[in-house]
Design a protein around this motif. Structure first.
Motif, PDB file in Angstrom:
ATOM      1  N   VAL A  36      -6.730  40.963  26.776  1.00  0.00           N
ATOM      2  CA  VAL A  36      -7.516  41.732  25.849  1.00  0.00           C
ATOM      3  C   VAL A  36      -7.075  43.181  25.791  1.00  0.00           C
ATOM      4  CG1 VAL A  36      -9.790  42.468  25.354  1.00  0.00           C
ATOM      5  CG2 VAL A  36      -9.433  40.365  26.558  1.00  0.00           C
ATOM      6  N   THR A  37      -7.078  43.724  24.633  1.00  0.00           N
ATOM      7  CA  THR A  37      -6.817  45.145  24.495  1.00  0.00           C
ATOM      8  C   THR A  37      -7.922  45.728  23.667  1.00  0.00           C
ATOM      9  OG1 THR A  37      -5.483  44.692  22.551  1.00  0.00           O
ATOM     10  CG2 THR A  37      -4.321  44.914  24.630  1.00  0.00           C
ATOM     11  N   ALA A  38      -8.393  46.886  24.019  1.00  0.00           N
ATOM     12  CA  ALA A  38      -9.518  47.462  23.299  1.00  0.00           C
ATOM     13  C   ALA A  38      -9.118  47.832  21.890  1.00  0.00           C
ATOM     14  CB  ALA A  38     -10.001  48.712  24.025  1.00  0.00           C
ATOM     15  N   PRO A  39     -10.103  47.861  20.958  1.00  0.00           N
ATOM     16  CA  PRO A  39      -9.823  48.188  19.577  1.00  0.00           C
ATOM     17  C   PRO A  39      -9.260  49.587  19.466  1.00  0.00           C
ATOM     18  CG  PRO A  39     -12.146  47.899  20.010  1.00  0.00           C
ATOM     19  CD  PRO A  39     -11.422  47.635  21.263  1.00  0.00           C
ATOM     20  N   ARG A  40      -8.402  49.765  18.516  1.00  0.00           N
ATOM     21  CA  ARG A  40      -7.827  51.080  18.348  1.00  0.00           C
ATOM     22  C   ARG A  40      -8.001  51.539  16.921  1.00  0.00           C
ATOM     23  NH1 ARG A  40      -3.185  48.635  21.327  1.00  0.00           N
ATOM     24  NH2 ARG A  40      -3.494  49.322  23.433  1.00  0.00           N
ATOM     25  N   PRO A  41      -8.060  52.841  16.736  1.00  0.00           N
ATOM     26  CA  PRO A  41      -8.136  53.364  15.387  1.00  0.00           C
ATOM     27  C   PRO A  41      -6.788  53.203  14.713  1.00  0.00           C
ATOM     28  CG  PRO A  41      -7.925  55.130  16.958  1.00  0.00           C
ATOM     29  CD  PRO A  41      -8.082  53.883  17.756  1.00  0.00           C
ATOM     30  N   PHE A  42      -6.775  53.060  13.399  1.00  0.00           N
ATOM     31  CA  PHE A  42      -5.532  52.925  12.665  1.00  0.00           C
ATOM     32  C   PHE A  42      -5.493  53.916  11.517  1.00  0.00           C
ATOM     33  CE2 PHE A  42      -7.001  48.792  14.123  1.00  0.00           C
ATOM     34  CZ  PHE A  42      -5.979  48.467  14.992  1.00  0.00           C
ATOM     35  N   GLY A  43      -4.336  54.488  11.300  1.00  0.00           N
ATOM     36  CA  GLY A  43      -4.178  55.356  10.145  1.00  0.00           C
ATOM     37  C   GLY A  43      -4.053  54.496   8.913  1.00  0.00           C
ATOM     38  N   GLU A 526     -25.900  53.898  30.690  1.00  0.00           N
ATOM     39  CA  GLU A 526     -25.061  55.071  30.423  1.00  0.00           C
ATOM     40  C   GLU A 526     -23.595  54.658  30.311  1.00  0.00           C
ATOM     41  OE1 GLU A 526     -25.879  57.715  33.621  1.00  0.00           O
ATOM     42  OE2 GLU A 526     -27.904  58.229  32.910  1.00  0.00           O
ATOM     43  N   LEU A 527     -23.173  53.792  31.206  1.00  0.00           N
ATOM     44  CA  LEU A 527     -21.789  53.312  31.170  1.00  0.00           C
ATOM     45  C   LEU A 527     -21.537  52.462  29.925  1.00  0.00           C
ATOM     46  CD1 LEU A 527     -21.366  52.343  34.936  1.00  0.00           C
ATOM     47  CD2 LEU A 527     -20.226  54.224  33.749  1.00  0.00           C
ATOM     48  N   TYR A 528     -22.526  51.666  29.541  1.00  0.00           N
ATOM     49  CA  TYR A 528     -22.371  50.839  28.348  1.00  0.00           C
ATOM     50  C   TYR A 528     -22.142  51.712  27.113  1.00  0.00           C
ATOM     51  CZ  TYR A 528     -23.286  47.747  24.459  1.00  0.00           C
ATOM     52  OH  TYR A 528     -23.159  47.056  23.281  1.00  0.00           O
ATOM     53  N   ALA A 529     -22.908  52.771  26.998  1.00  0.00           N
ATOM     54  CA  ALA A 529     -22.761  53.681  25.859  1.00  0.00           C
ATOM     55  C   ALA A 529     -21.382  54.345  25.873  1.00  0.00           C
ATOM     56  CB  ALA A 529     -23.861  54.734  25.886  1.00  0.00           C
ATOM     57  N   GLN A 530     -20.892  54.677  27.054  1.00  0.00           N
ATOM     58  CA  GLN A 530     -19.583  55.325  27.168  1.00  0.00           C
ATOM     59  C   GLN A 530     -18.462  54.387  26.716  1.00  0.00           C
ATOM     60  OE1 GLN A 530     -18.880  57.066  31.082  1.00  0.00           O
ATOM     61  NE2 GLN A 530     -20.998  57.753  31.203  1.00  0.00           N
ATOM     62  N   GLN A 531     -18.493  53.135  27.166  1.00  0.00           N
ATOM     63  CA  GLN A 531     -17.409  52.212  26.798  1.00  0.00           C
ATOM     64  C   GLN A 531     -17.437  51.900  25.310  1.00  0.00           C
ATOM     65  OE1 GLN A 531     -17.426  48.707  25.797  1.00  0.00           O
ATOM     66  NE2 GLN A 531     -19.644  48.764  25.523  1.00  0.00           N
ATOM     67  N   LEU A 532     -18.621  51.847  24.733  1.00  0.00           N
ATOM     68  CA  LEU A 532     -18.740  51.525  23.319  1.00  0.00           C
ATOM     69  C   LEU A 532     -18.114  52.608  22.436  1.00  0.00           C
ATOM     70  CD1 LEU A 532     -19.887  49.487  21.287  1.00  0.00           C
ATOM     71  CD2 LEU A 532     -21.998  50.827  21.250  1.00  0.00           C
ATOM     72  N   ALA A 533     -18.175  53.852  22.910  1.00  0.00           N
ATOM     73  CA  ALA A 533     -17.667  54.979  22.117  1.00  0.00           C
ATOM     74  C   ALA A 533     -16.222  55.345  22.450  1.00  0.00           C
ATOM     75  CB  ALA A 533     -18.560  56.199  22.334  1.00  0.00           C
ATOM     76  N   GLU A 534     -15.610  54.650  23.405  1.00  0.00           N
ATOM     77  CA  GLU A 534     -14.264  55.009  23.857  1.00  0.00           C
ATOM     78  C   GLU A 534     -13.200  54.195  23.132  1.00  0.00           C
ATOM     79  OE1 GLU A 534     -11.472  56.777  24.823  1.00  0.00           O
ATOM     80  OE2 GLU A 534     -13.045  57.502  26.205  1.00  0.00           O
ATOM     81  N   TYR A 535     -12.357  54.878  22.344  1.00  0.00           N
ATOM     82  CA  TYR A 535     -11.307  54.188  21.591  1.00  0.00           C
ATOM     83  C   TYR A 535     -10.023  53.991  22.396  1.00  0.00           C
ATOM     84  CZ  TYR A 535     -13.846  54.337  17.182  1.00  0.00           C
ATOM     85  OH  TYR A 535     -14.768  54.129  16.185  1.00  0.00           O
ATOM     86  N   ASP A 536      -9.816  54.793  23.421  1.00  0.00           N
ATOM     87  CA  ASP A 536      -8.626  54.640  24.234  1.00  0.00           C
ATOM     88  C   ASP A 536      -8.774  53.363  25.066  1.00  0.00           C
ATOM     89  OD1 ASP A 536      -7.196  55.053  27.013  1.00  0.00           O
ATOM     90  OD2 ASP A 536      -6.173  56.386  25.603  1.00  0.00           O
TER      91      ASP A 536
END
Length: 646
Positions: A36-43, A526-536
């Motif tokens: 698995v790789t976390a979602p990433r933003p795309f241009g 708190e950790l759940y909220a952090q991972q949800l907002a982390e794109y890296d």
């Protein structure tokens, strides 16, 4: 994430029939596999390039054959139809994608409805589904999806962005519609459809799961007529309108689900004339049906069943790393978001040291060797090793090792000491006997339960196995002490993580929440909220591992094993079928529809000529080359779920 659907390998339907998820999850299917790789933003330009190339590659591969996999022939012969019959051990909890949590149900929904994105069966990265591309704004708060113009509902109407917007908005505004997948839209601020092919989702804050929204998109013109989403099960009028590879044509509770190919499916129609999910309460009966050719496929095999089938002609056994975990969950005290308590869980389980003591007295190695007989990996963290970026193992000093003496010490320290008869007593002075909820048809639950009686009995604690066909009612009511638990984890773990947040608790004791076992821990939230907002991807994976560490230390969940996917199918009915991941994965309960959509009847395979096969091979090679080139450019990610819930 979706809750599991297994005959014997682990917890069957022990997960309550509520939402999961997963999953899910997911899993639902919801949905999941390998890495698995976390979602990433795309241009924008990059996304457009990827979408165009991916579409071309998929046209060459997926479009040229029933690609991505191939499979069965016919377990039933009706008017010379090729019928693929899948034996399942779980009954459907709901045919409404807004309510379903069981793996069998969410798996069926993956066949009926398209999601915005799908997952590549090779490596689980996100690929186009109903959406052909997706891209975020610079601040990651607005995501724009391009909806394909070649997807139609089975009643002939065009599937549009308005259907997707209506689906999400309904989940955002109706608590009943949010039952199964509400966690996916909790952070949505606004969803609109400026045009038939343009969907815009505005977020309250960045959300890393935007390429992994495991939500079935339903037809607005059908579903807007529903009055009460919390009660509508979508099981009275057939065929059910959908835009997936199959159309559900008939259903009988605790008996069967029938589906036929969607001839207008944009990726190409399935090869079988009919797909049937047939319910078997007894795993041995399902295996006997496979041996007689009455069904094409069986999953959740016990070690003994798998061994017997390996020597049978025309039967192939698939034994691969699974996407699920098998755990023992505590009831730390059922509660609702309004603060009201309910249920009758034992008061001692609110004590962290008691929970840790119980798990210290569980010999995981024995569970693997004696119960699963080697068809599983010893459990530790919450995410199975198949999902390597998120797989976590406790540090040396943190690991809960089998140590009965230490377990006894922890119980003494927590104030639950032995009386003159060697029995541990609760605060009320009565000997402690824990009720352990288990599934009546699950041999693993019963086998592990007997070991618990032995292990905890030496500590002075009684164990009463409460094995039922329906575990949902006591689970939802909080009327249990511990329960055998398990979820099919998705490539993106967000869903299975969300079911342990405070937000997943039911709004009131009368409502149904998304919670797994009533966990509400502020540090975890708190950790759940952090991972949800982390794109890296790397940073997000580290946060997820910290969440797993937190679950491990608090003792709410004891993951005992990661069972293999042990399943079998008849090669005289199924010529070929796609696993997920393709190299060594599961067939049943995938994060997608690849197995049943790709399945090729044995008779059809035998009649194929060499020229057509050559064309397919050329198409595959061309697609692989193109995707390989893109692979050097992109590290996309996939999602899951569910489905399981799971």
């Amino acid at each position: 994430m979706d809750t599991d659907d297994q005959f014997g390998a682990g917890r069957s339907a022990v997960r309550p029939v509520r939402n999961p998820r997963v999953r899910r999850g997911g899993a639902r299917p919801r949905g999941g596999a390998a890495h698995v790789t976390a979602p990433r933003p795309f241009g924008g330009a990059v996304v457009r390039l990827f979408a165009t190339a991916a579409a071309a590659a998929l046209t060459l591969t997926v479009g040229q054959m029933t690609p991505l996999g191939p499979a069965p022939q016919k377990a039933e012969a009706k008017d010379d139809k090729q019928v693929l019959t899948v034996a399942v051990a779980q009954s459907v909890d709901s045919l409404s994608p807004f309510l379903a949590a069981r793996l069998v149900s969410t798996s069926i929904h993956r066949l009926m409805y398209e999601y915005l994105t799908n997952y590549d069966p090779k490596d689980n990265h996100a690929i186009p589904g109903l959406a052909t591309k997706w891209e975020p704004s610079a601040d990651k708060l607005t995501w724009t999806y391009t909806i394909r113009d070649n997807s139609k509902w089975s009643d002939g109407q065009q599937a549009t962005a308005e259907d997707a917007a209506w689906t999400f908005n309904t989940m955002m505004t109706d608590e009943g519609a949010a039952t199964a997948n509400g966690s996916f839209v909790a952070n949505f601020e606004k969803v609109t459809a400026p045009s038939p092919t343009k969907l815009v989702i505005e977020l309250k804050k960045p959300q890393a799961t935007m390429a992994a929204l495991d939500v079935p998109i339903v037809p607005k013109h059908v579903w807007e007529k529903v009055d009460d989403f919390s009660k509508f099960n979508n099981d009275k009028k057939f065929p059910i309108v959908g835009n997936g590879p199959f159309v559900l044509t008939a259903y009988k509770a605790d008996s069967y689900v029938r589906l036929k190919p969607n001839k207008s499916f944009w990726r190409g129609a399935p090869k079988f004339d009919e797909l049937v999910f047939k319910y078997y309460k007894d795993g041995d009966a399902a295996v006997a049906a496979l041996q007689k050719g009455e069904v094409s496929f069986v999953s959740g095999l016990t070690p003994a069943q798998a061994a017997a089938l390996k020597s049978q002609q025309d039967v192939t056994v698939n034994d691969a790393p699974g996407r699920r975990f098998y755990a023992l969950a505590t009831n730390p005290g059922a509660q609702a978001r309004d603060g009201k308590k309910f249920g009758d869980g034992h008061e001692s389980l609110k004590n962290q040291k008691v929970r840790q003591a119980l798990f210290t007295a569980v010999d995981r190695r024995t569970v693997i060797d004696k119960v699963f007989q080697g068809h599983a990996v010893e459990g530790e963290g919450y995410i199975p090793p198949r999902f390597s970026p998120y797989f976590w193992k406790p540090a040396g000093g943190q690991r809960i090792a089998y140590d009965p003496a230490e377990a006894a010490r922890l119980l003494d320290e927590a104030g639950y000491k032995e009386n003159g008869d060697g029995k541990r007593v609760g605060k009320n002075g009565k000997p402690i006997t824990y009720r352990v909820l288990c599934h009546a048809t699950d041999p693993q639950d019963k086998a592990v339960g007997k070991y618990l009686q032995e292990w905890w009995g030496k500590l002075g604690i009684g164990v009463s196995l409460d094995c039922r066909d329906n575990v949902s009612d006591p689970w939802l009511a909080g009327e249990y002490d511990l329960a055998f638990d398990g979820w099919s984890v998705n490539p993106d773990p967000d869903f299975v993580l969300s079911i342990h947040t405070c937000a997943a608790l039911p709004a009131t004791p009368k409502d149904i929440g998304a919670t797994d076992n009533f966990i509400c821990d502020k540090k975890y939230d708190e950790l759940y909220a952090q991972q949800l907002a982390e794109y890296d991807a790397t940073k997000r994976a580290e946060i997820v591992k910290r969440m797993e560490s937190r679950l491990y230390d608090t003792g709410y969940m004891n993951v005992m094993a990661y069972p293999n996917a042990v399943e079998a199918y008849r090669t005289d009915q199924i010529a070929s079928i796609t696993k997920m991941p393709e190299a060594a994965g599961n067939i049943y309960g995938q994060d997608g529809y690849w197995s049943w959509w790709s399945a090729t009847p044995a008779a059809a395979s035998e009649s194929s000529d060499d020229s057509s096969q050559t064309g397919v091979i050329i198409g595959i090679v061309a697609g692989v080359v193109l995707l390989a080139g893109l692979g050097a450019f992109f590290a996309l990610r996939r999602r899951a779920t569910a489905e399981d819930r799971e």
